[in-house]
Design a protein around this motif. Structure first.
Motif, PDB file in Angstrom:
ATOM      1  N   TYR A  10       0.842  -1.195   0.000  1.00 31.62           N
ATOM      2  CA  TYR A  10       0.000   0.000   0.000  1.00 31.62           C
ATOM      3  C   TYR A  10       0.873   1.240   0.000  1.00 31.62           C
ATOM      4  N   VAL A  43      -5.320   5.888   0.727  1.00 25.91           N
ATOM      5  CA  VAL A  43      -4.347   4.812   0.651  1.00 25.91           C
ATOM      6  C   VAL A  43      -4.657   3.987  -0.582  1.00 25.91           C
ATOM      7  N   VAL A  80       7.908  -0.719  10.836  1.00 22.05           N
ATOM      8  CA  VAL A  80       7.066   0.463  10.902  1.00 22.05           C
ATOM      9  C   VAL A  80       7.928   1.597  11.429  1.00 22.05           C
ATOM     10  N   PRO A  90      -3.110  11.466  13.014  1.00 21.01           N
ATOM     11  CA  PRO A  90      -2.216  10.370  12.625  1.00 21.01           C
ATOM     12  C   PRO A  90      -2.376  10.069  11.137  1.00 21.01           C
ATOM     13  N   PRO A 125      -2.804   8.130   7.602  1.00 22.71           N
ATOM     14  CA  PRO A 125      -3.743   7.066   7.260  1.00 22.71           C
ATOM     15  C   PRO A 125      -3.080   5.696   7.168  1.00 22.71           C
ATOM     16  N   ALA A 126      -1.787   5.672   6.945  1.00 19.01           N
ATOM     17  CA  ALA A 126      -1.125   4.370   6.861  1.00 19.01           C
ATOM     18  C   ALA A 126       0.280   4.492   7.418  1.00 19.01           C
ATOM     19  N   PRO A 127       0.771   3.445   8.029  1.00 19.17           N
ATOM     20  CA  PRO A 127       2.137   3.496   8.545  1.00 19.17           C
ATOM     21  C   PRO A 127       3.143   3.481   7.400  1.00 19.17           C
ATOM     22  N   LEU A 179       6.615   2.143   6.052  1.00 16.56           N
ATOM     23  CA  LEU A 179       7.493   1.017   6.330  1.00 16.56           C
ATOM     24  C   LEU A 179       8.880   1.340   5.808  1.00 16.56           C
TER      25      LEU A 179
END
Lengths: 223, 536
Positions: B65, B73, B165, B176, B178-180, B182
């Motif tokens: 993602y 996302v 992460v 925060p 929407p997506a971590p 990596l």
């Protein structure tokens, strides 16, 4: 082009002999149908390799195929109801351990929203049965519809229907908003974002499947 | 992404994760990256199911993602990774040959679960190993033993860490993300966390945990509250498929050398490959240069060959027209490299030749090799050089041309492209022929899977029956039934039925074995194409 070559001669722009046909030889017929599905092969295939390694890999492959069906990642399609309930079916249910994804590694939207879902089915059911809470708030709904009609003057009447239902949805969520406390604020932001989106209206309207599903596992955060 | 590949992906996803995941996965493969809402809308699936399916796909590294500009996302399928599922048995088997049963189970669990933390993995493998050690009561598998195998796998890069992460996320002010995000830390890719895993595998004989009656969620909280936080929380591991591919490639090289020359030379090449295993990146065209002294020192101890013999062998290998081994310098008694790029080319060419031979016969193969060797040939020349009557040679050439094993190159003498003043040259383009063959392989595997599914579906009732009868017999044997009774039960399956089951089993075995073996060809062709595209 072909006309000035004279009668009775094949109208080829090149010398047929170059491709290997002597003059006057019959050309092969034009093929108008697709080749056969299982054509004959001129040569038989060579036998497969066999050996200890191959046998082991074969066994592994077949075992793996059975194992993946028992893993929690294998999502089965909800079966349609059969006319006769089979006795054996009950014993064929496989035990699956549950799987909790590590939410930290996944986008936030993947996470099933617990609060929302607990509240969700209630309002959805209300939507289905049509009475109860919505009656108490009819005035509210009507007001909304009026508002929307004013806003959507220029829009087509087709869309109006959708809008109305969508607004019902909205009003219901408004109710929830009153009930919910500030802790849910964060999750609510997302909902509002969704409402700005076009998809949500059409989606909620005919989301029959969704209702069923969310009823089933409304308070389970696990897959 | 060709239709054949999509079809194969669809079949693989369906067999591994069920139809819903298959639907989402194939949709993503067809359309490229898309946000959640669009996927749900286009596939007419409820968002809940789409979420579940995406979770499964992400867990198995089949989907990645990415956060888009406006905070949405987008999800993207990794098609080539999906096709790797076909090779799972081979990865597992390789782990078994290298690191015995423990290695096998570690890799199997990693492949089955996509990614796992080391602690969970070690625990699970130890449990499974303990379960298989029946008979010898009280014997269990120690965690320490499993972790040492795991460390060895990590040291040889067969398993690697998943991207972590990024920790900055939490400290950031504002809403925060929407997506971590990596991140991959190149340095600790293979760094095993210091864990003190003490304990032994347990048999699953009693499910006392389940018997407590506590709701699942509560129990979960319970266990996480009680114990100290998991030491390697958040550090996930996955199987490093590239490393496995490198191993497959090395094996192929060694056996090719053994076939061409002899066992000793293959052992020398094996030593060279092993020495540069970790130092050479998987996509490199050459291995690191190795001096003959170094090679001599690293030869397996049981191998008694003198330095002179080794040098002779190395010269012989370097002089071989296939150029598997090349000489890169004279220092240190001669520096040698293995030309990986060349090797893959030779292996792919050999595969093509043998396919032509088996499909069209040896005379076609002769023409094919001739054209390969001479690069460009006119039809007349082919007839003459191959010493095959003109009519037959023409027939064979056209057949191979129509099957795309050969290409026809026009070279006009005059700008008007008049056929009579044009040379028609036959050539073989190995790269494009390999691509064509690879495509065919995908198609054949898809056909094999479909056939297998058809066969099993046709005989579903019979299979269920035989399973049930077997279960009854097993339970009766456990209770100590008489021979006559067992006989009676066994006769519930009639002779023709038994025969039918036998035939089915044989067919399914054959189809399964073919799938595995076609995949070997797929591997070779893919490696060749990859090494060729990388160079350009």
């Amino acid at each position: 082009m072909a006309g000035n070559k004279g009668r009775g001669r094949a109208a080829y722009t090149f010398n047929i002999e170059a491709v290997g046909f002597s003059r006057g030889e019959r050309l092969p017929d034009v093929v108008l149908k697709p080749p056969p599905l299982f054509p004959d092969t001129d040569y038989k295939p060579v036998p497969l390799k066999t050996g200890e390694g191959e046998d082991y890999m074969l066994a592994l492959k077949q075992e793996l195929r059975e194992t993946v069906k028992r893993m929690p990642y294998f999502i089965e399609t909800p079966e349609e109801k059969q006319d006769i309930e089979r006795y054996s079916k009950r014993y064929m249910k496989v035990y699956k351990e549950e799987w909790i994804p590590d939410w930290r590694r996944l986008p936030r939207e993947m996470m099933p929203r617990k609060k929302f879902k607990k509240a969700g089915p209630k309002s959805k059911k209300v939507n289905d049965t049509g009475k109860d809470t919505s009656l108490t708030n009819t005035a509210d709904v009507l007001k909304k519809i009026e508002e929307l009609e004013k806003r959507g003057d220029g829009e087509k009447s087709d869309e109006e229907n959708e809008e109305k239902e969508g607004s019902k949805e909205k009003s219901k969520e408004d109710e929830e908003e009153e009930e919910d406390d500030a802790a849910e604020q964060e999750e609510y932001d997302e909902e509002e974002q969704e409402e700005e989106n076009d998809y949500i209206n059409s989606y909620f309207d005919n989301g029959d499947d969704f209702i069923v599903d969310s009823d089933d596992n409304m308070d389970e955060a696990t897959y | 992404m060709t239709q054949a590949e999509i079809k194969l992906c669809s079949l693989l996803l369906q067999e591994h994760f069920g139809e819903i995941v298959e639907k989402i996965g194939v949709h993503l493969i067809r359309t490229g990256s898309q946000p959640l809402r669009v996927i749900a809308h286009d596939t007419r699936t409820s968002p809940d199911q789409v979420k579940k399916a995406l979770c499964v796909l992400i867990q198995h590294n089949l989907v990645t993602y990415q956060v888009h500009r406006r905070g949405t996302v987008e999800y993207e399928a990794q098609c080539s990774r999906v096709l790797r599922m076909l090779r799972y048995p081979r990865y597992i088997y390789t782990a078994k040959t290298l690191y015995s049963d423990t290695g096998e189970l570690i890799v199997e669990e990693l492949l089955l679960n996509g990614k796992m933390t080391m602690s969970a993995l070690v625990k699970r493998v130890a449990d499974r190993l303990t379960e298989t050690m029946e008979g010898t009561d009280g014997k269990t598998m120690d965690y320490a033993e499993v972790s040492s195998t795991f460390v060895r796998l990590a040291d040889t890069h067969f398993v690697q860490r998943c991207p972590l992460v990024s920790p900055t996320e939490n400290s950031e002010p504002g809403p925060p993300q929407p997506a971590p995000t990596l991140v991959i830390n190149e340095n600790d890719m293979y760094l095993v966390p210091k864990l003190s895993l003490i304990g032994k595998g347990k048999r699953r004989r009693s499910s006392e945990d389940d018997a407590t009656g506590e709701p699942k969620a509560k129990r979960l909280k319970h266990s996480t509250d009680n114990k100290e936080p998991i030491p390697d929380d958040g550090i996930y591991w996955q199987a490093n498929l590239d490393r496995f591919h490198q191993h497959f490639r090395d094996q192929a090289i060694v056996s090719a050398v053994a076939n061409r020359m002899d066992q000793t030379s293959s052992e020398i090449v094996r030593t060279m490959l092993r020495m540069s295993e970790i130092t050479t990146p998987s996509g490199a065209p050459f291995t690191q240069p190795l001096s003959s002294n170094e090679i001599f020192r690293s030869l397996p101890t049981g191998y008694n060959i003198s330095k002179q013999v080794l040098d002779q062998y190395l010269t012989l290998l370097a002089d071989d027209p296939l150029e598997f081994v090349g000489k890169s310098g004279d220092s240190g008694g001669g520096m040698y490299v293995i030309n990986l790029h060349k090797v893959l080319g030779s292996l792919a060419t050999a595969t093509l030749e043998s396919v032509v031979q088996e499909r069209f016969g040896s005379r076609c193969a002769r023409i094919f090799r001739l054209v390969l060797q001479k690069k460009h040939l006119e039809q007349k020349q082919v007839e003459d050089f191959a010493m095959i009557p003109a009519k037959e040679a023409k027939d064979m050439l056209y057949k191979m041309l129509s099957e795309n094993f050969m290409l026809l190159q026009e070279i006009p003498k005059t700008p008007d492209h008049a056929p009579s003043r044009t040379f028609y040259l036959y050539t073989v383009n190995i790269l494009s022929a390999a691509r064509m063959l690879l495509h065919r392989c995908y198609k054949s595997v898809a056909n094999l899977i479909e056939r297998r599914q058809f066969e099993t579906k046709e005989n579903k009732r019979l299979l269920e029956k035989s399973q049930r009868v077997e279960a009854i017999i097993a339970s009766m044997q456990a209770t100590g039934a008489e021979e006559a009774q067992l006989q009676e039960i066994e006769e519930m399956i009639t002779a023709p039925e038994r025969q039918q089951i036998e035939t089915l089993k044989r067919n399914v075995n054959k189809l399964d074995a073919s799938e595995i073996q076609v995949d070997e060809t797929i591997f070779l062709l893919e490696s060749y194409i990859e090494s060729n595209t990388k160079r350009q």
